[in-house]
Design a protein around this motif. Sequence first.
Motif, PDB file in Angstrom:
ATOM      1  N   THR A  44       2.782  16.028   5.882  1.00 57.80           N
ATOM      2  CA  THR A  44       4.098  15.972   5.999  1.00 57.80           C
ATOM      3  C   THR A  44       4.549  15.223   4.846  1.00 57.80           C
ATOM      4  O   THR A  44       3.393  14.338   4.490  1.00 57.80           O
ATOM      5  CB  THR A  44       4.693  14.500   7.117  1.00 57.80           C
ATOM      6  OG1 THR A  44       3.468  15.379   8.562  1.00 57.80           O
ATOM      7  CG2 THR A  44       6.062  14.341   7.005  1.00 57.80           C
ATOM      8  N   VAL A  45       5.104  16.031   4.112  1.00 61.20           N
ATOM      9  CA  VAL A  45       5.617  15.998   2.677  1.00 61.20           C
ATOM     10  C   VAL A  45       6.808  15.504   2.360  1.00 61.20           C
ATOM     11  O   VAL A  45       8.177  15.919   3.133  1.00 61.20           O
ATOM     12  CB  VAL A  45       5.184  17.029   1.879  1.00 61.20           C
ATOM     13  CG1 VAL A  45       5.569  16.850   0.047  1.00 61.20           C
ATOM     14  CG2 VAL A  45       3.672  17.468   1.871  1.00 61.20           C
ATOM     15  N   GLY A  46       7.269  14.317   1.736  1.00 63.79           N
ATOM     16  CA  GLY A  46       7.971  13.688   1.544  1.00 63.79           C
ATOM     17  C   GLY A  46       8.676  14.197   0.458  1.00 63.79           C
ATOM     18  O   GLY A  46       8.320  13.988  -0.371  1.00 63.79           O
ATOM     19  N   THR A  90      13.009   5.172   1.006  1.00 64.71           N
ATOM     20  CA  THR A  90      12.039   4.935   1.969  1.00 64.71           C
ATOM     21  C   THR A  90      11.333   6.034   1.850  1.00 64.71           C
ATOM     22  O   THR A  90      10.659   5.842   2.597  1.00 64.71           O
ATOM     23  CB  THR A  90      13.677   6.446   2.682  1.00 64.71           C
ATOM     24  OG1 THR A  90      14.857   5.502   2.341  1.00 64.71           O
ATOM     25  CG2 THR A  90      13.629   6.970   4.293  1.00 64.71           C
ATOM     26  N   ARG A  91      11.641   7.212   0.831  1.00 63.82           N
ATOM     27  CA  ARG A  91      10.454   7.950   1.042  1.00 63.82           C
ATOM     28  C   ARG A  91       8.830   6.904   0.957  1.00 63.82           C
ATOM     29  O   ARG A  91       8.138   7.320   0.847  1.00 63.82           O
ATOM     30  CB  ARG A  91      10.463   9.166  -0.461  1.00 63.82           C
ATOM     31  CG  ARG A  91       9.155   9.809  -0.994  1.00 63.82           C
ATOM     32  CD  ARG A  91      10.385  11.320  -1.224  1.00 63.82           C
ATOM     33  NE  ARG A  91      10.428  10.818  -2.655  1.00 63.82           N
ATOM     34  CZ  ARG A  91      10.717  10.640  -3.572  1.00 63.82           C
ATOM     35  NH1 ARG A  91      12.284  10.365  -2.986  1.00 63.82           N
ATOM     36  NH2 ARG A  91      11.115   9.664  -5.110  1.00 63.82           N
ATOM     37  N   ILE A  92       8.881   5.774   0.389  1.00 61.92           N
ATOM     38  CA  ILE A  92       7.860   4.708  -0.197  1.00 61.92           C
ATOM     39  C   ILE A  92       7.400   4.356   0.479  1.00 61.92           C
ATOM     40  O   ILE A  92       6.374   4.531   1.353  1.00 61.92           O
ATOM     41  CB  ILE A  92       8.394   4.408  -1.387  1.00 61.92           C
ATOM     42  CG1 ILE A  92       8.257   4.982  -2.845  1.00 61.92           C
ATOM     43  CG2 ILE A  92       6.858   2.979  -1.982  1.00 61.92           C
ATOM     44  CD1 ILE A  92       8.189   4.415  -4.077  1.00 61.92           C
ATOM     45  N   GLY A  93       8.676   3.773   1.692  1.00 60.69           N
ATOM     46  CA  GLY A  93       8.227   2.775   2.669  1.00 60.69           C
ATOM     47  C   GLY A  93       7.888   3.715   4.062  1.00 60.69           C
ATOM     48  O   GLY A  93       6.722   3.710   4.340  1.00 60.69           O
ATOM     49  N   GLU A 123       4.234   7.043   8.326  1.00 69.31           N
ATOM     50  CA  GLU A 123       5.706   7.883   8.330  1.00 69.31           C
ATOM     51  C   GLU A 123       5.106   9.438   8.034  1.00 69.31           C
ATOM     52  O   GLU A 123       4.986  10.362   8.379  1.00 69.31           O
ATOM     53  CB  GLU A 123       6.601   7.643   8.407  1.00 69.31           C
ATOM     54  CG  GLU A 123       7.823   8.914   9.116  1.00 69.31           C
ATOM     55  CD  GLU A 123       9.613   8.215   8.638  1.00 69.31           C
ATOM     56  OE1 GLU A 123      10.772   8.776   9.113  1.00 69.31           O
ATOM     57  OE2 GLU A 123       9.505   6.532   9.288  1.00 69.31           O
ATOM     58  N   LEU A 124       5.063   9.933   6.512  1.00 67.43           N
ATOM     59  CA  LEU A 124       4.855  10.085   5.858  1.00 67.43           C
ATOM     60  C   LEU A 124       3.166  10.735   5.002  1.00 67.43           C
ATOM     61  O   LEU A 124       3.216   9.230   5.282  1.00 67.43           O
ATOM     62  CB  LEU A 124       4.962  11.054   4.334  1.00 67.43           C
ATOM     63  CG  LEU A 124       7.193  11.037   4.185  1.00 67.43           C
ATOM     64  CD1 LEU A 124       7.963  10.923   2.770  1.00 67.43           C
ATOM     65  CD2 LEU A 124       7.247  12.332   4.936  1.00 67.43           C
ATOM     66  N   SER A 125       2.412  11.076   5.389  1.00 66.96           N
ATOM     67  CA  SER A 125       1.724  11.316   4.674  1.00 66.96           C
ATOM     68  C   SER A 125       1.293  11.420   3.080  1.00 66.96           C
ATOM     69  O   SER A 125       0.306  11.241   2.784  1.00 66.96           O
ATOM     70  CB  SER A 125       0.770  13.163   5.729  1.00 66.96           C
ATOM     71  OG  SER A 125       0.706  12.721   6.668  1.00 66.96           O
ATOM     72  N   PHE A 126       2.700  11.977   2.573  1.00 71.48           N
ATOM     73  CA  PHE A 126       2.425  12.408   1.226  1.00 71.48           C
ATOM     74  C   PHE A 126       3.689  12.197   0.722  1.00 71.48           C
ATOM     75  O   PHE A 126       4.582  13.044   0.925  1.00 71.48           O
ATOM     76  CB  PHE A 126       1.951  13.964   0.703  1.00 71.48           C
ATOM     77  CG  PHE A 126       2.080  14.136  -0.446  1.00 71.48           C
ATOM     78  CD1 PHE A 126       0.673  14.343  -1.152  1.00 71.48           C
ATOM     79  CD2 PHE A 126       2.916  14.633  -1.234  1.00 71.48           C
ATOM     80  CE1 PHE A 126      -0.389  14.509  -2.332  1.00 71.48           C
ATOM     81  CE2 PHE A 126       2.536  14.900  -2.624  1.00 71.48           C
ATOM     82  CZ  PHE A 126       1.081  15.257  -3.437  1.00 71.48           C
ATOM     83  N   ALA A 127       3.904  11.283  -1.004  1.00 72.90           N
ATOM     84  CA  ALA A 127       5.042  11.117  -1.204  1.00 72.90           C
ATOM     85  C   ALA A 127       5.376  12.018  -2.573  1.00 72.90           C
ATOM     86  O   ALA A 127       4.459  11.163  -2.891  1.00 72.90           O
ATOM     87  CB  ALA A 127       5.614   9.586  -1.100  1.00 72.90           C
TER      88      ALA A 127
END
Length: 521
Positions: A44-46, A243-246, A252-256
């Motif tokens: 999951t990528v942001g 939000t992306r960093i959090g 919640e994300l595997s990759f930002a």
Amino acid sequence: MAMGRRPKLAIVGVVTRLLVVAGVFGMLSAPVAAESPKAGGTLTVGLAADIQHFDVFQALGYEAIWALGNLHAGLVRVDANGQIVPDMAQSWEVKDEGRTYVFQLQPGITFHDGTPADAEAIKWNLEYIIDPANKANTRVFFTPVASVEALDATTLQVQLKEPSADFLMVLAGYRQGFLVASPTAVKRWGKDYKFHPVGAGPFKFVSWTPGQEAILEKNDRYFKPGLPYLDRIVLKTVKEATTRIGAVRSGELSFATWIPLEMVRLLEGTPGVKVETSPIYSVWDLRPNVQSLPFDDIRVRKAVLGYGLDRQQIVQVAFGGHGQPTVSMLTPGMPGFNSLMEVYPYDPHKAKALLKEAGYGPDNPLRFTMLSPTIEPAFTNVPTLMKEQLARIGVEMKIEMLDKVTWMDRFIRKDDFQLTFGNLTGFTIGAFAPYFETTSAINFANHTDTRTDELFKRWRTTVDPAEHARVTEEVQRYLADTLYLVGFANTPFFHAAREHVKGYWFVDKLLLNFETAWLAR
């Protein structure tokens, strides 16, 4: 993550006859892991901005380029070290003093729709790009092509009008590189192809909800045995950086993607998270519309974009001291880079004098609007600081913030802007030709100066290394003199990932490759 090094430009000498055979795809520069890759799982990528769309011939923006690069294959690719490596072509030969390229293709490659990804399909793609009626973003890269011929199903011949210093790099790493789409799908969907992309890459398109997420899944018929490892990639639009960093901190994300410079230190100490960068191949640049007031006047461009800007302060304040100031449109990773800071030293008095000469002053102040996208804090910090700096020379600058897709449409497709800015990434200055050449669909400044076209043509066709270096310097200085686009900073770029995400690699903003990515859990 595999770190890059400066790429070598493939300059073809007068008597060179190059045969490159790499048969084994294990030669691809994937990161070496201490443990064996594991198959399966969803990554999951942001993303920091929306994907514009999925038409490989027309799409703009790094988010689209990253997605398209994982959906498609090309003749050749650039690896994590900036080296040209095989992709659909397992070998190639350069003949006729650099005028003829013969590619031997991996047999049996198919597109995601099951149709053959053979020499005829690749020929169709090249001819589609070359046809001016299709307005492909990368058309200017292929103007040296005289003819394309499928000699048989696995042999493609490309003949050039004259020797080229960078044709392999054009195919491998300019923008997204030459990525091959299914001719059947393009013809079937027409203008709606951007919603139904079909390539031959490691992942295939499943769905896209604009503004929310795109889903890619494993291509079980991929022509590189054993790849990819991941079952699925979910590309989520998470525009707000905090939000992306959090989300990557919480798992919640595997990759930002696209970690703002001022937030790098915040993430670096987070357990279970790694923050990574690569060598700098990008330049932050200012983009005036020279077809309209006030930037049609070179004196205004020199005053506002040259002498009126304190580039050192921009780096220190807007980018938190990360990177370096520049004037050049080359990047530190490119051969021949020179910052050219001596061309436009910060000189408010000279800027004021130029504005006075152009008819502006206290009784008639220069006023204009700068467009900026809402991608990361730098896109607010830079124009805010510029506004303060330019006020010192009597210039009134208004700032208009837009979401990224709307911003690209305004200044690229509609030419509805006075000044904007952004950042470009490339391995050589030749990669930036579409943003400068007058015949390009993405001539950012809308200028009509054919001298620019001539210089880029000389750069492409000069094969002697010493002379090529001289032309590089000439191009670099001419761009600084004309200010159609002008650099102001070179900064590093960061992504963040959970520790269990392995095997991916990226090069600055240009490439983000998940072909060999896997999850260690």
